[in-house]
Design an enzyme around this catalytic site. Structure first.
Site, PDB file in Angstrom:
ATOM      1  N   LYS A 125       1.122  -1.221  -0.106  1.00  0.00           N
ATOM      2  CA  LYS A 125      -0.150   0.076  -0.197  1.00  0.00           C
ATOM      3  C   LYS A 125       1.537   0.868  -0.085  1.00  0.00           C
ATOM      4  O   LYS A 125       1.784   0.797  -0.080  1.00  0.00           O
ATOM      5  CB  LYS A 125      -0.963  -0.276   1.568  1.00  0.00           C
ATOM      6  CG  LYS A 125      -1.754  -1.426   0.910  1.00  0.00           C
ATOM      7  CD  LYS A 125      -3.115  -1.275   2.364  1.00  0.00           C
ATOM      8  CE  LYS A 125      -4.291  -2.287   2.533  1.00  0.00           C
ATOM      9  NZ  LYS A 125      -4.718  -1.636   3.360  1.00  0.00           N
ATOM     10  N   TYR A 164     -12.951  -2.865  -4.193  1.00  0.00           N
ATOM     11  CA  TYR A 164     -13.058  -2.944  -2.568  1.00  0.00           C
ATOM     12  C   TYR A 164     -14.821  -2.732  -2.634  1.00  0.00           C
ATOM     13  O   TYR A 164     -15.600  -1.849  -1.978  1.00  0.00           O
ATOM     14  CB  TYR A 164     -13.146  -1.680  -1.962  1.00  0.00           C
ATOM     15  CG  TYR A 164     -11.529  -1.698  -1.623  1.00  0.00           C
ATOM     16  CD1 TYR A 164     -11.042  -2.470  -0.141  1.00  0.00           C
ATOM     17  CD2 TYR A 164     -10.645  -0.773  -1.957  1.00  0.00           C
ATOM     18  CE1 TYR A 164      -9.768  -2.478  -0.164  1.00  0.00           C
ATOM     19  CE2 TYR A 164      -9.160  -1.097  -1.214  1.00  0.00           C
ATOM     20  CZ  TYR A 164      -9.354  -1.549  -0.733  1.00  0.00           C
ATOM     21  OH  TYR A 164      -7.766  -2.102  -0.015  1.00  0.00           O
ATOM     22  N   PHE A 219     -16.462   3.647   6.375  1.00  0.00           N
ATOM     23  CA  PHE A 219     -15.459   2.937   6.719  1.00  0.00           C
ATOM     24  C   PHE A 219     -14.102   3.096   5.014  1.00  0.00           C
ATOM     25  O   PHE A 219     -13.429   3.949   4.769  1.00  0.00           O
ATOM     26  CB  PHE A 219     -14.769   2.408   7.331  1.00  0.00           C
ATOM     27  CG  PHE A 219     -14.930   1.004   6.480  1.00  0.00           C
ATOM     28  CD1 PHE A 219     -13.737   0.595   5.369  1.00  0.00           C
ATOM     29  CD2 PHE A 219     -15.699   0.241   7.233  1.00  0.00           C
ATOM     30  CE1 PHE A 219     -14.383  -0.449   4.786  1.00  0.00           C
ATOM     31  CE2 PHE A 219     -15.656  -1.030   6.609  1.00  0.00           C
ATOM     32  CZ  PHE A 219     -14.919  -1.551   5.310  1.00  0.00           C
ATOM     33  N   ARG A 238      -0.836 -14.538   4.022  1.00  0.00           N
ATOM     34  CA  ARG A 238      -1.330 -14.115   5.275  1.00  0.00           C
ATOM     35  C   ARG A 238      -1.754 -14.353   6.400  1.00  0.00           C
ATOM     36  O   ARG A 238      -1.915 -13.031   7.405  1.00  0.00           O
ATOM     37  CB  ARG A 238      -3.852 -14.675   5.455  1.00  0.00           C
ATOM     38  CG  ARG A 238      -3.908 -13.814   4.131  1.00  0.00           C
ATOM     39  CD  ARG A 238      -5.957 -13.642   3.845  1.00  0.00           C
ATOM     40  NE  ARG A 238      -6.398 -13.122   5.324  1.00  0.00           N
ATOM     41  CZ  ARG A 238      -6.426 -11.994   4.591  1.00  0.00           C
ATOM     42  NH1 ARG A 238      -5.951 -11.385   2.988  1.00  0.00           N
ATOM     43  NH2 ARG A 238      -6.952 -11.433   5.389  1.00  0.00           N
ATOM     44  N   THR A 295      -5.287  -7.603  10.321  1.00  0.00           N
ATOM     45  CA  THR A 295      -5.454  -6.344   9.879  1.00  0.00           C
ATOM     46  C   THR A 295      -5.151  -4.870  10.446  1.00  0.00           C
ATOM     47  O   THR A 295      -4.894  -4.247  10.446  1.00  0.00           O
ATOM     48  CB  THR A 295      -6.911  -6.176   9.788  1.00  0.00           C
ATOM     49  OG1 THR A 295      -7.677  -7.023   9.054  1.00  0.00           O
ATOM     50  CG2 THR A 295      -7.556  -4.794   8.637  1.00  0.00           C
ATOM     51  N   ARG A 306       2.371  -6.434   9.286  1.00  0.00           N
ATOM     52  CA  ARG A 306       1.739  -5.797  10.388  1.00  0.00           C
ATOM     53  C   ARG A 306       2.655  -5.239  11.368  1.00  0.00           C
ATOM     54  O   ARG A 306       2.148  -4.686  12.199  1.00  0.00           O
ATOM     55  CB  ARG A 306       0.376  -6.143  10.501  1.00  0.00           C
ATOM     56  CG  ARG A 306      -0.091  -5.710   8.700  1.00  0.00           C
ATOM     57  CD  ARG A 306      -1.124  -5.936   8.612  1.00  0.00           C
ATOM     58  NE  ARG A 306      -2.350  -6.229   7.476  1.00  0.00           N
ATOM     59  CZ  ARG A 306      -3.544  -6.557   6.983  1.00  0.00           C
ATOM     60  NH1 ARG A 306      -3.600  -7.501   7.723  1.00  0.00           N
ATOM     61  NH2 ARG A 306      -3.749  -6.042   5.827  1.00  0.00           N
ATOM     62  N   ASN A 366      -2.224  -0.005   6.810  1.00  0.00           N
ATOM     63  CA  ASN A 366      -1.869  -1.497   7.843  1.00  0.00           C
ATOM     64  C   ASN A 366      -1.207  -2.140   6.356  1.00  0.00           C
ATOM     65  O   ASN A 366      -0.613  -3.045   6.498  1.00  0.00           O
ATOM     66  CB  ASN A 366      -2.747  -2.116   7.603  1.00  0.00           C
ATOM     67  CG  ASN A 366      -3.834  -2.794   7.139  1.00  0.00           C
ATOM     68  OD1 ASN A 366      -3.299  -2.420   5.911  1.00  0.00           O
ATOM     69  ND2 ASN A 366      -4.637  -3.638   7.356  1.00  0.00           N
ATOM     70  N   HIS A 417      -2.464  -5.368   1.700  1.00  0.00           N
ATOM     71  CA  HIS A 417      -3.422  -5.919   1.022  1.00  0.00           C
ATOM     72  C   HIS A 417      -3.021  -7.377   0.937  1.00  0.00           C
ATOM     73  O   HIS A 417      -2.319  -7.805  -0.220  1.00  0.00           O
ATOM     74  CB  HIS A 417      -4.579  -5.075   0.081  1.00  0.00           C
ATOM     75  CG  HIS A 417      -5.483  -6.183  -0.027  1.00  0.00           C
ATOM     76  ND1 HIS A 417      -6.258  -6.046   0.262  1.00  0.00           N
ATOM     77  CD2 HIS A 417      -5.852  -6.823  -1.518  1.00  0.00           C
ATOM     78  CE1 HIS A 417      -7.550  -7.503  -0.292  1.00  0.00           C
ATOM     79  NE2 HIS A 417      -6.918  -6.771  -1.515  1.00  0.00           N
ATOM     80  N   GLU A 448      -9.775 -10.759  -7.657  1.00  0.00           N
ATOM     81  CA  GLU A 448      -8.467  -9.146  -7.847  1.00  0.00           C
ATOM     82  C   GLU A 448      -7.795  -9.256  -8.302  1.00  0.00           C
ATOM     83  O   GLU A 448      -6.880  -8.515  -8.937  1.00  0.00           O
ATOM     84  CB  GLU A 448      -8.202  -9.461  -5.868  1.00  0.00           C
ATOM     85  CG  GLU A 448      -8.932  -9.195  -4.976  1.00  0.00           C
ATOM     86  CD  GLU A 448      -8.439  -8.668  -3.824  1.00  0.00           C
ATOM     87  OE1 GLU A 448      -7.545  -9.933  -3.366  1.00  0.00           O
ATOM     88  OE2 GLU A 448      -9.512  -9.077  -2.822  1.00  0.00           O
TER      89      GLU A 448
END
Length: 141
Positions: A15, A55, A63, A91, A97, A108, A118, A121, A132
């Protein structure tokens, strides 16, 4: 070590906060050290249309507007990673998250103090990975 089960693929986005902080190499090296393969990688900026598609399930949620602003705020790195059970493995590597609650040793947990900013993704299921990957890397579908 050959297997009849083909490797999975997943989408990972490094990100804008990670790019701004100079953490791209650190994050990529964690995936590589784990033994995952980078099948494709591109630096780009997410535009509003792609954010809304990526998204889609969150567009109506309260949010989402600040998330969209953040995700379109600067360059990011999109990658296709592959390997055995890559979705679950990635993951696990990135952690919870919320970076404040993520376990030490995860990306993270070690590098983030935020829920929204964070760093990474990653697709959360086979279905979301397919959707995706088609959005970000249509040439691979």
């Amino acid at each position: 070590m050959s297997s009849s089960i083909p490797d999975e693929r997943t989408l990972v986005l490094i990100k804008p906060d990670a790019v701004r902080r100079g953490l791209v190499g650190e994050i990529i090296s964690r995936f590589e050290r784990k033994g995952l393969r980078i099948d494709a990688m591109v630096a780009r900026t997410m535009d509003v249309a792609l954010a809304d598609e990526h998204y889609a399930e969150h567009v109506e949620r309260p949010f989402y507007p600040p998330l969209k602003t953040f995700m379109t705020s600067g360059p990011l790195v999109a990658m296709v990673l592959s390997g055995d059970q890559v979705i679950e493995v990635v993951r696990g590597l990135i952690g919870a998250t919320d970076g404040r609650k993520a376990a030490a040793g995860t990306i993270r947990g070690d590098l983030s103090l935020s829920n929204r900013e964070n760093l990474v993704h990653a697709s959360d299921s086979t279905d979301s990975a397919k959707r995706e990957l088609a959005l970000w890397f249509p040439e691979l579908s």
